[in-house]
Design a protein around this motif. Sequence first.
Motif, mmCIF file in Angstrom:
data_model
loop_
_atom_site.group_PDB
_atom_site.id
_atom_site.type_symbol
_atom_site.label_atom_id
_atom_site.label_comp_id
_atom_site.label_asym_id
_atom_site.label_seq_id
_atom_site.Cartn_x
_atom_site.Cartn_y
_atom_site.Cartn_z
ATOM 1 N N GLN A 131 0.899 -1.301 0.036
ATOM 2 C CA GLN A 131 0.043 -0.015 -0.171
ATOM 3 C C GLN A 131 0.867 1.372 -0.115
ATOM 4 O OE1 GLN A 131 -3.504 -0.008 2.533
ATOM 5 N NE2 GLN A 131 -3.010 -2.133 3.285
ATOM 6 N N MET A 132 1.824 1.301 0.801
ATOM 7 C CA MET A 132 2.595 2.260 0.802
ATOM 8 C C MET A 132 3.453 2.870 -0.635
ATOM 9 S SD MET A 132 6.547 2.669 2.877
ATOM 10 C CE MET A 132 7.101 1.034 2.225
ATOM 11 N N ILE A 163 4.896 7.365 7.783
ATOM 12 C CA ILE A 163 4.037 6.272 7.156
ATOM 13 C C ILE A 163 2.744 6.159 8.324
ATOM 14 C CG2 ILE A 163 3.426 4.058 6.080
ATOM 15 C CD1 ILE A 163 5.426 5.787 4.590
ATOM 16 N N PHE A 164 1.716 6.447 7.861
ATOM 17 C CA PHE A 164 0.441 6.212 8.775
ATOM 18 C C PHE A 164 -0.304 5.347 8.618
ATOM 19 C CE2 PHE A 164 -3.288 7.532 11.069
ATOM 20 C CZ PHE A 164 -2.789 8.239 12.376
ATOM 21 N N LEU A 165 -0.959 4.579 9.711
ATOM 22 C CA LEU A 165 -1.696 3.158 9.446
ATOM 23 C C LEU A 165 -2.991 3.569 10.188
ATOM 24 C CD1 LEU A 165 0.779 0.491 10.679
ATOM 25 C CD2 LEU A 165 0.660 1.491 8.258
ATOM 26 N N ARG A 188 -4.586 -5.743 9.905
ATOM 27 C CA ARG A 188 -4.686 -5.261 8.599
ATOM 28 C C ARG A 188 -4.804 -3.490 8.873
ATOM 29 N NH1 ARG A 188 -9.437 -5.822 6.173
ATOM 30 N NH2 ARG A 188 -8.515 -5.157 4.016
ATOM 31 N N PHE A 189 -4.324 -3.004 8.086
ATOM 32 C CA PHE A 189 -4.516 -1.310 7.985
ATOM 33 C C PHE A 189 -4.526 -0.760 6.631
ATOM 34 C CE2 PHE A 189 -1.561 -3.080 11.354
ATOM 35 C CZ PHE A 189 -1.905 -2.364 12.493
ATOM 36 N N ARG A 190 -5.031 0.374 6.695
ATOM 37 C CA ARG A 190 -5.107 1.327 5.612
ATOM 38 C C ARG A 190 -4.000 2.276 5.681
ATOM 39 N NH1 ARG A 190 -8.256 5.830 4.989
ATOM 40 N NH2 ARG A 190 -9.505 5.132 6.713
ATOM 41 N N VAL A 191 -3.224 2.465 4.657
ATOM 42 C CA VAL A 191 -1.843 3.021 4.666
ATOM 43 C C VAL A 191 -2.115 4.442 4.081
ATOM 44 C CG1 VAL A 191 0.611 2.824 4.042
ATOM 45 C CG2 VAL A 191 -0.729 0.708 4.708
ATOM 46 N N LYS A 192 -1.338 5.276 4.857
ATOM 47 C CA LYS A 192 -1.136 6.794 3.976
ATOM 48 C C LYS A 192 0.200 7.088 3.981
ATOM 49 C CE LYS A 192 -5.683 8.053 3.458
ATOM 50 N NZ LYS A 192 -6.146 8.571 2.408
#
Length: 375
Positions: A131-132, A163-165, A188-192
Amino acid sequence: TAKAGATARDCGDLLREAALLRALPAHPHVVALVATAAAAAPRPFVVLEFLSGRTLESALNQAARDAVANLPGNMLLDALAEPESPSTRSRSSSGFASARRSLRRLTMSALRAGEPTPRWTMETALDVSVQMLHGLCHLHAGGGAATLAGCGVVHRDLKPANIFLVAEPPLPRSSVDEAEPPPFVSQRFRVKVLDLGLAAVVPRPPAPPGRTLTAEVGSLRWMAPEVALGRDYGFAADVHSTALVVWSAAAVGVPFSGLDVATLREHVHSGGHRPPIREGWPLGFGAVLRGAWAYEPTVRPTMEEMRDGLAEILVLERFGAPTPIQPSVEAARASAADAAEARARTEATRGQQGEASKMRAPAAEGEREEPLRWD
């Protein structure tokens, strides 16, 4: 908001980030700009999308502290049922005994329900990494924005703190697992991708050689050799830094831990030393990392190639049994031995005993270099 006492350079970094985010089309893996006020009194400010979660750095620190959650349920219950000692009773007034009873009740309930525990696994590390990389591919491609006129964006400060989760529910296991639920599932994470304050706009394809970007921009531990040594650099510098972040996510550790600044510069940036590829990691994972952190920028893969390589490994990991990641005493000792070997090689290359003794001598007041941590 620019901090109190912020310099003109600090304000410039903040406004540069806002300008780049405004120019780039929105992307699910890059933090979104909401509003900006460049001329606000007394300090300029930028409004970004609200994110609830933690940085990758914080998540890895938590994963390293969660060793007790990695114990089998019966071992955890045995530990919680340990009879109170005088030292334990002395802590009862502060709620220690009560907390232990509550944790025991929760653990027993979870074991009865057969609920698997979310854990940081290799699948988690790969998913976060892919995702990153999606977000970084968007930056490098310039997002297709006409305002960037065929240029891309080099982040220049890639590290776990940027990097944010955002936590998401774990994926359900397949029906094959239902007869005997696994003891854990992958988090699980959504990554920003965050913090474009040091980012730079670079032509695509890159301009002819000739240094045009500022040297030593970013955090030294995660910096590509060409950036640290003041050479010409571009998109490949981000690829190198990304490989170190991916390694950190897989190892649940800090690369080059224990090396001071002088050793890091000489042994890593000049000498080509890289973190170890650990036994038991997925097939092909080490090859992707070695290619991405290669000393010569021209032989590194593009961000897209690195993303695709890790995505293939993620598919294989996701449809197999989850692989736990747990920092061990052996891993810590290996890291310490690796750092000691790095120091020894550095001193050996100096060639003169006098130079080596200077390295070991205490630094003068005001010149002492502390060991590097995450930054």
